[in-house]
Write a protein that holds these residues in place. Structure first.
Motif, PDB file in Angstrom:
ATOM      1  N   GLY A   1      37.176  64.635   2.098  1.00  0.00           N
ATOM      2  CA  GLY A   1      37.831  63.572   2.859  1.00  0.00           C
ATOM      3  C   GLY A   1      39.245  63.962   3.242  1.00  0.00           C
ATOM      4  O   GLY A   1      39.665  63.783   4.387  1.00  0.00           O
ATOM      5  N   ALA A   2      39.973  64.548   2.270  1.00  0.00           N
ATOM      6  CA  ALA A   2      41.367  64.924   2.518  1.00  0.00           C
ATOM      7  C   ALA A   2      41.456  65.955   3.647  1.00  0.00           C
ATOM      8  O   ALA A   2      42.322  65.874   4.514  1.00  0.00           O
ATOM      9  CB  ALA A   2      41.998  65.471   1.246  1.00  0.00           C
ATOM     10  N   ALA A   3      40.526  66.903   3.638  1.00  0.00           N
ATOM     11  CA  ALA A   3      40.573  67.974   4.639  1.00  0.00           C
ATOM     12  C   ALA A   3      40.381  67.423   6.054  1.00  0.00           C
ATOM     13  O   ALA A   3      40.881  67.986   7.016  1.00  0.00           O
ATOM     14  CB  ALA A   3      39.494  69.010   4.334  1.00  0.00           C
TER      15      ALA A   3
ATOM     16  N   THR B   1      41.430  64.573   7.348  1.00  0.00           N
ATOM     17  CA  THR B   1      42.436  63.684   7.925  1.00  0.00           C
ATOM     18  C   THR B   1      43.830  64.301   8.015  1.00  0.00           C
ATOM     19  O   THR B   1      44.749  63.670   8.538  1.00  0.00           O
ATOM     20  CB  THR B   1      42.530  62.379   7.109  1.00  0.00           C
ATOM     21  N   THR B   2      43.968  65.518   7.497  1.00  0.00           N
ATOM     22  CA  THR B   2      45.296  66.139   7.490  1.00  0.00           C
ATOM     23  C   THR B   2      45.856  66.271   8.898  1.00  0.00           C
ATOM     24  O   THR B   2      46.987  65.846   9.169  1.00  0.00           O
ATOM     25  CB  THR B   2      45.230  67.519   6.823  1.00  0.00           C
TER      26      THR B   2
ATOM     27  N   VAL C   1      45.031  64.857  11.850  1.00  0.00           N
ATOM     28  CA  VAL C   1      45.270  63.635  12.617  1.00  0.00           C
ATOM     29  C   VAL C   1      46.449  62.854  12.037  1.00  0.00           C
ATOM     30  O   VAL C   1      47.247  62.265  12.771  1.00  0.00           O
ATOM     31  CB  VAL C   1      43.982  62.777  12.743  1.00  0.00           C
ATOM     32  N   GLY C   2      46.578  62.871  10.692  1.00  0.00           N
ATOM     33  CA  GLY C   2      47.698  62.191  10.055  1.00  0.00           C
ATOM     34  C   GLY C   2      49.023  62.802  10.475  1.00  0.00           C
ATOM     35  O   GLY C   2      49.984  62.097  10.797  1.00  0.00           O
TER      36      GLY C   2
ATOM     37  N   GLU D   1      41.950  58.289  14.593  1.00  0.00           N
ATOM     38  CA  GLU D   1      42.065  58.151  13.141  1.00  0.00           C
ATOM     39  C   GLU D   1      41.022  57.154  12.615  1.00  0.00           C
ATOM     40  O   GLU D   1      40.325  57.413  11.637  1.00  0.00           O
ATOM     41  CB  GLU D   1      43.478  57.655  12.839  1.00  0.00           C
TER      42      GLU D   1
ATOM     43  N   MET E   1      37.773  57.796  10.002  1.00  0.00           N
ATOM     44  CA  MET E   1      37.513  57.019   8.790  1.00  0.00           C
ATOM     45  C   MET E   1      36.131  56.391   8.840  1.00  0.00           C
ATOM     46  O   MET E   1      35.400  56.375   7.852  1.00  0.00           O
ATOM     47  CB  MET E   1      38.570  55.912   8.623  1.00  0.00           C
TER      48      MET E   1
END
Lengths: 222, 141
Positions: free
Chosen positions: A64-66, A68-69, A71-72, A109, A113
């Protein structure tokens, strides 16, 4: 005493009057053993869950972390540009292109999700239906291994991947790792690269420092 | 006779164990599957949210640093110092590791630093949803 032995060893109900008793004992035995199987199953489920929940959480967390990095970070960059425009030129309205791009990034984003939510809602496929799917789709593997696609799930290089991801406890089920989708999350609409490119255009358009372009380059998928 | 009845007793105990183990194995496999699925689902959402938040602060920080770095006045220097401190906090913070010991505490430090940066920049903090949301729950079961 020899007859006692013979009864014990033959296991046959030589005396008719005992037949019912033996049947009853047989039923009771079966019932007890079935109960043992059930108890074992329940204990097993509990322990299996206990052993794998954190492992699954950690695995999902990294996945999950990978996702959204990039786009965040892009959202942070554009937000900062928007704030800067507002502070530098309080009299002029913020350029529509900045606000518009920020909205598009926020939308993207949300799509990411949503995609994560739906993808991970589905249970991990079982070993057998994974191997079927792998054959059906001739799934492409990570670039560092099995690049030619001619490698089965049993081959040594894929096993190596399992070792990395799954603790030894789960090695009895190495297929859990092949069950992990490599990149199943398809996000509708724009992709990050397009949005990054728009942001680069904006940096040129507003005459912002060139260094920002380098930071934006890092967000593009290799 | 004694030896034989002992064997028989052992036999019963072994059967008892064997059936339990049989059920246990099947249950363990099923439990593992369920645990992996549930854990992974929760983990993915937590990881995605936290990474998005931290990455946002980072993008915000590096951009402001780029925009301000040629200014030499005292105000800009103060702002740059705070920005560098925010960037530094994030860089040494392994947000991709859910079992990192002080994940929650470090995350709070990052949030606090971000709020400080916003106030120094005269940017309203509430422009971001993240700051309001506060803690995002536990990182383990």
């Amino acid at each position: 005493m020899s007859w006692v032995k013979s009864v014990q060893y033959s296991g046959e109900d030589v005396f008719d009057e005992d037949a019912d008793d033996i049947n009853l004992q047989d039923k009771e035995w079966k019932f007890n053993m079935q109960k043992r199987v059930k108890d074992g199953y329940v204990d097993g489920i509990d322990h299996g869950k206990e052993a794998s929940l954190q492992l699954g959480f950690n695995m999902g967390y990294r996945e999950g972390a990978a996702r959204t990095t990039a786009v965040g970070r892009l959202k942070g960059i554009i937000s900062a540009i928007q704030c800067w425009c507002q502070l530098q030129r309080p009299d002029n309205p913020t350029p529509a292109s900045v606000a518009d791009l920020l909205q598009r990034v926020i939308k993207h984003e949300h799509s990411i999700m949503e995609a994560i939510r739906t993808t991970f809602e589905n249970p991990i496929p079982t070993a057998s239906n994974v191997s079927e799917t792998m054959e059906d789709l001739s799934v492409r593997e990570e670039e560092n291994c099995c690049g030619d696609g001619g490698c089965s799930k049993d081959s040594a290089c894929c096993k190596k991947d399992c070792d990395k991801e799954i603790s030894p406890m789960l090695m009895q089920k190495p297929n859990l790792s092949t069950a992990l989708p490599i990149d199943p999350v398809t996000i509708p609409g724009e992709n990050v690269d397009q949005l990054v490119q728009c942001c680069m255009d904006l940096v040129y358009e507003l005459g912002l420092p060139q260094e920002l372009i380098q930071h934006l380059h890092q967000l593009k998928s290799a | 006779m004694t030896r034989n009845s002992e064997d028989l007793f052992d036999c019963i105990l072994m059967a008892d164990d064997r059936f339990h183990v049989e059920g246990y194995r099947e249950g363990f496999d099923e439990g593992t599957r369920q645990g992996m699925t549930d854990g992974r689902k929760h983990g993915a959402l937590h990881g995605a949210k936290l990474s998005m938040e931290v990455s946002f602060y980072y993008g915000f920080g590096i951009t402001w640093k780029c925009l301000l770095q040629n200014n030499t006045d005292a105000k800009a220097r103060k702002r740059l110092k705070a920005l560098e401190s925010l960037i530094g906090l994030i860089q040494k913070f392994p947000h991709e590791d859910p079992q990192f010991e002080t994940l929650q505490e470090d995350m709070e430090k990052v949030r606090a630093k971000f709020r400080q940066v916003c106030s120094l920049l005269n940017v309203p903090t509430d422009f971001s949803d993240y700051v309001k949301s506060g803690g995002s729950g536990g990182m383990s079961f």
